[in-house]
Motif scaffolding. Sequence first.
Motif, mmCIF file in Angstrom:
data_model
loop_
_atom_site.group_PDB
_atom_site.id
_atom_site.type_symbol
_atom_site.label_atom_id
_atom_site.label_comp_id
_atom_site.label_asym_id
_atom_site.label_seq_id
_atom_site.Cartn_x
_atom_site.Cartn_y
_atom_site.Cartn_z
ATOM 1 N N ALA A 363 0.812 -1.221 0.000
ATOM 2 C CA ALA A 363 0.000 0.000 0.000
ATOM 3 C C ALA A 363 0.840 1.264 0.000
ATOM 4 O O ALA A 363 0.335 2.344 -0.330
ATOM 5 C CB ALA A 363 -0.941 0.002 1.208
ATOM 6 N N GLY A 364 2.110 1.183 0.415
ATOM 7 C CA GLY A 364 2.979 2.355 0.416
ATOM 8 C C GLY A 364 3.457 2.781 1.786
ATOM 9 O O GLY A 364 4.080 3.838 1.929
ATOM 10 N N LYS A 365 3.194 1.972 2.811
ATOM 11 C CA LYS A 365 3.553 2.357 4.187
ATOM 12 C C LYS A 365 5.061 2.509 4.350
ATOM 13 O O LYS A 365 5.556 3.534 4.844
ATOM 14 C CB LYS A 365 3.029 1.295 5.172
ATOM 15 N N THR A 366 5.816 1.474 3.956
ATOM 16 C CA THR A 366 7.274 1.529 4.113
ATOM 17 C C THR A 366 7.882 2.613 3.231
ATOM 18 O O THR A 366 8.874 3.247 3.596
ATOM 19 C CB THR A 366 7.883 0.154 3.787
ATOM 20 N N THR A 367 7.260 2.846 2.072
ATOM 21 C CA THR A 367 7.749 3.923 1.200
ATOM 22 C C THR A 367 7.675 5.266 1.921
ATOM 23 O O THR A 367 8.618 6.072 1.861
ATOM 24 C CB THR A 367 6.920 3.969 -0.092
ATOM 25 N N VAL A 368 6.551 5.522 2.616
ATOM 26 C CA VAL A 368 6.421 6.767 3.386
ATOM 27 C C VAL A 368 7.537 6.867 4.414
ATOM 28 O O VAL A 368 8.199 7.911 4.553
ATOM 29 C CB VAL A 368 5.042 6.814 4.078
#
Length: 583
Positions: A363-368
Motif C-alpha cells: 500500500a505504500g507504508k514503508t515507502t512513506v
Amino acid sequence: MDPVRRRIDAAMAIAAVGVLLGMAALAALALVVGALQREPARLPVAELLAAALCTVGAYGLRLLAFNRSHYAAFRLETLLRARLAEHVARLSLGEVQRLGAGALAKVVQDDVGALHVFVADSTPLYARAYVAPLATLLVLLVLDWRLALGASAVLVLGVAVMSLAMRGRGEMSRRYHAAREQVSAAIVEFLQAMPVVRSFDTGRATFGRYERALAAYLEMLVLWYRAAGFTARFSMAVLGPLPTLLVLFALGLWLTQHASLAFDRWLGVLLLGTGMAEALMPLMALMHMVDKAKLSAARIQEVLALAPLPLPAPGREQAPSDAGVVFDAVSFAYDPDSAAALEGVSFRVEPGTVTALVGPSGAGKTTVARLIPRFWDVQRGAVRVGGVDVRRMTPQTLMSQVAFVFQDAFLFADTIAANIRLGRPEATPEQVQAAARAAQAHDFIAALPQAYDTPVGERGVFLSGGQRQRLTIARAILQDRPILVLDEATAFADPENEAAIVRALSALMRGRTVIMVAHRLATIRDADQILVFDRGRLVEAGRHDDLLPRAGLYARLWRHHEDAQHWALRSSGAQAPAAGEGA
C-alpha cells in the motif's frame, strides 16, 4: 589512473632503462668475444666487468620498476575504493538497490583489483614491447644495416600474420569476458542459494544454469580458437627467437665469407637481433591486459558517473525548527516505468505525537517511512521535517533528526559495544550500557563470555533475531534523535523477545515524534493518529475509535485482525485457515 600517473611513468622509465642495460650487457659480451679473438692471451677484464655491471644493473632496475609499479597499484586501489565508497554513499538508496549489492561489490572488489593487476604488472611489458624492439633496431642499423633489414623482414612478417589473427579481436574479447562473467555469476548464485537449492531441487535447476553458462563459455573459446588458431600460432612461431636467429646467421655467414662483415659485429647482431622480434611477444599479453582493464575501468566510470542526490548550495542549507513531519501532495515511483508507489499523499505529524501507518501489503507504508530520511527524492510534492524541505538540508542535519528501527536488524561484524555506538563513536561505556539497559538488552549482553566486547559475527549471526533487534533499539536510544521511524520492529520476534522489545520501544518512544509502520493492529489502538493507505493513496486518517464506525478499509483490517486471533489447529492436525487477510 591519473592519481598515480607520475608513479607509473617513473616505473616505466626505470623498466626501459633496465631493458637498455640488458642490451648493453649483451653488447659487452660481444666485445669480450671480439677481444679474445684478437688477443687470445689477454683476459678482457674491462669488457667482462662492463657486462657484469650492466647485468646487475638491468636486474636491479627491473626489480625497482616492479617495486614502484606495485606501490602505484596499491595506491590506486586505495584511492579508487575510497572514492567509490564515498560516491555510493551520496547516491539515493533507490539507485543503490537498482544496481544491486552484488554488482557494486564486483566493481569495488574485482574491477578495482583488475586495475591493480594492470598497473602492477604492465610496466615491464610496456618496456619490453616498445623500448626493446626500437632500441634493438637502432643498434642493428649502427652495426650493419643489411642485417637490420633481415631482422626487420622477419618482424614485419610476424606482425602481418599477427594482424590477421587479431581481426575482430575487440568483439571477440568483449564476448569472451562477458562469458567469463556469466560463469562467475552462476557460481556465486549457486553457492549463495545453497539452502534453497538443497530444499527444493537438490541443485538440478540452479546447477543447470551454471552448466549452461560454462557451455556458452566453452563455445566462445572454441569459436575464437578456430577463428584465429592457425594464424596466432604461426605468428608466435615467426616472432620467436629461432627464425630471426636463422636469418641473421645465414645472412651474416654469407657477408662474413665475402669479407664485408667483421666477426665481432656479426656476433653482436646475433646476440641482440633476436630481441627485436621476441620482444613483441609480450605485446599480446599486454593487449589482453589492456582489454580487461578497459572493461573494468568502464564499469568503475559508470558507477562514478551516477548522479548523487543533489545537495543545497553551501550557505543556503536550512535547519528544522521542530520535530514535526509533513507530506505535501507527495507522488513517488521507484522506477520511471513502474506504477506509482505513492500518489498525491498529504498529511501532518505533530511534534511529540505517535502516528501509525497501516494498510494491505504494497500500500505504500514503508515507502512513506523511507522518504522521510530522503532515501529517495519524490517526483512531485515535498517532504518537510521541522518545516524544511528535506532537499534543503544537508544529510548530516537530516540524519541528526531521524532515528530508525526496521524489521531487518542489521549488525556489523564487530563487537556489541561497537554496534550500539554506531553513529556516536564518542559515546562512553557508561552511555552504551545505559542505552542497552533502556533497550532491555543489558542482561543478555552481561551473560555473554565477553559481555560488550563479544563479536556478533557477520550480520549478527551469533545472536537471535530478538537480541539483534534490541541492539538496534539501543543504538537508536543512544543516538537520541527527536524523530523515530519504526518499521514493525516486533514482526519476527517470539513472545518472550516481543515483550522485551515492546518495553524497549516504550523507553525509546518517550518524548519523541514517532512514525510507525504497523502490521499488528493491536499495538496502535492508542496512537494519536492512524493513517490508512491503499494502493499508494491515503484513504483514511484518524484515531482508532473514530475509524472503526466508518466501516472503511481500517474497519475491515481490524475485523480480519480480530478473526486471526482465533486461528488454531484443528483436532485432526490440519490447520484452520485464517478468517481473512492480515494487516
